[in-house]
Design a protein around this motif. Sequence first.
Motif, PDB file in Angstrom:
ATOM      1  N   THR A 207       0.955  -1.238   0.001  1.00  0.00           N
ATOM      2  CA  THR A 207       0.071   0.045   0.046  1.00  0.00           C
ATOM      3  C   THR A 207       0.732   1.162   0.100  1.00  0.00           C
ATOM      4  O   THR A 207       0.626   2.185  -0.548  1.00  0.00           O
ATOM      5  N   LEU A 208       1.853   1.185   0.921  1.00  0.00           N
ATOM      6  CA  LEU A 208       2.696   2.320   0.852  1.00  0.00           C
ATOM      7  C   LEU A 208       3.597   2.564  -0.262  1.00  0.00           C
ATOM      8  O   LEU A 208       3.607   3.678  -1.053  1.00  0.00           O
ATOM      9  N   GLY A 209       3.979   1.480  -1.059  1.00  0.00           N
ATOM     10  CA  GLY A 209       4.735   1.560  -2.179  1.00  0.00           C
ATOM     11  C   GLY A 209       3.667   2.022  -3.463  1.00  0.00           C
ATOM     12  O   GLY A 209       4.209   2.715  -4.267  1.00  0.00           O
ATOM     13  N   ALA A 210       2.464   1.707  -3.555  1.00  0.00           N
ATOM     14  CA  ALA A 210       1.665   2.088  -4.373  1.00  0.00           C
ATOM     15  C   ALA A 210       1.241   3.702  -4.381  1.00  0.00           C
ATOM     16  O   ALA A 210       1.235   4.304  -5.574  1.00  0.00           O
ATOM     17  N   GLU A 211       0.976   4.209  -3.173  1.00  0.00           N
ATOM     18  CA  GLU A 211       1.262   5.624  -2.950  1.00  0.00           C
ATOM     19  C   GLU A 211       2.318   6.327  -3.638  1.00  0.00           C
ATOM     20  O   GLU A 211       2.108   7.193  -4.236  1.00  0.00           O
ATOM     21  N   GLN A 212       3.521   5.865  -3.290  1.00  0.00           N
ATOM     22  CA  GLN A 212       4.735   6.177  -4.060  1.00  0.00           C
ATOM     23  C   GLN A 212       4.887   6.248  -5.546  1.00  0.00           C
ATOM     24  O   GLN A 212       5.180   7.164  -6.156  1.00  0.00           O
ATOM     25  N   ASP A 213       4.195   5.001  -5.948  1.00  0.00           N
ATOM     26  CA  ASP A 213       4.488   4.998  -7.519  1.00  0.00           C
ATOM     27  C   ASP A 213       3.401   5.917  -8.022  1.00  0.00           C
ATOM     28  O   ASP A 213       3.525   6.523  -9.027  1.00  0.00           O
ATOM     29  N   ALA A 214       2.310   6.184  -7.508  1.00  0.00           N
ATOM     30  CA  ALA A 214       1.106   7.311  -7.983  1.00  0.00           C
ATOM     31  C   ALA A 214       1.929   8.726  -7.639  1.00  0.00           C
ATOM     32  O   ALA A 214       1.767   9.654  -8.579  1.00  0.00           O
ATOM     33  N   GLU A 215       2.420   9.080  -6.728  1.00  0.00           N
ATOM     34  CA  GLU A 215       3.084  10.324  -6.697  1.00  0.00           C
ATOM     35  C   GLU A 215       4.156  10.679  -7.632  1.00  0.00           C
ATOM     36  O   GLU A 215       4.337  11.527  -8.029  1.00  0.00           O
ATOM     37  N   LEU A 216       4.793   9.468  -7.578  1.00  0.00           N
ATOM     38  CA  LEU A 216       5.983   9.726  -8.996  1.00  0.00           C
ATOM     39  C   LEU A 216       5.302   9.936 -10.238  1.00  0.00           C
ATOM     40  O   LEU A 216       5.770  10.709 -11.150  1.00  0.00           O
ATOM     41  N   ALA A 217       4.175   9.221 -10.403  1.00  0.00           N
ATOM     42  CA  ALA A 217       3.492   9.240 -11.712  1.00  0.00           C
ATOM     43  C   ALA A 217       3.026  10.713 -11.776  1.00  0.00           C
ATOM     44  O   ALA A 217       3.288  11.305 -13.113  1.00  0.00           O
TER      45      ALA A 217
END
Length: 239
Positions: free
Chosen positions: A28-38
């Motif tokens: 879940t934390l990693g998915a948030e980081q991926d979304a922010e990076l996008a």
Amino acid sequence: MGFKQGREETIARIPWLGNARGIAFEGTLGAEQDAELARLKDAARMSASPFLCPDDALDRMGADFDIERFDGEANGTTTSGYRGRLCAAWTTWQKAGSPQAVIDSLIAYGLLEVAVVQDFEGNYFQGDMYNRFEVRLGPHFGALGFQPLVAPFIPDAEGTITGGSTATLREIQAIKRQILKWKAAHSYPVRVALQFVFGALQTLDDPAPDPDTVCRWDLGKLSIENIQTPPFTPGGFEV
């Protein structure tokens, strides 16, 4: 590899944390980081160029380039649609103030045949005002598909009779707007003439097209007395 995959794989290798709950938490934390990076990547591309910006940034970038988006124009690619025209903005602006700029803009709008006829080329106007010009369209109108109307003229959906053609008021306004935008500052646009095919084909190079085949949209404020024949007034309607 994204943040989500990396965090899940990392915690899975830790014996006392790599259970299903730990993997789900890190995922879940990693998915948030991926979304922010996008989002950060989109922001960088949006400020970079129309070659890279996302589709939802095209309108804002078009405003910065001062390139109008046509009604219903697709987002396109780097060589087509609105994105393609934005990618060619520098080349477009180098032609600003020239007849070719008017021609290119109207062709991009969907027309096939466009000609800018200056005063000394057409001999339609009295006097020696060499800055006057008209724009001729047709006899083939490409994606816009304009056709002549025959009497009685029927108003369009907006209740407007648009000068003896099937062009809508918005289409007429868009064409006029492009001419006024890209013309030379000192030049004086008199009218737009649409030439249709009736019997024998006439070309835009014909110095005296048959007035029965032409629909006129006035642009300038010259009185009809200052315009020599042909008067371009089939049906007596002007826009």
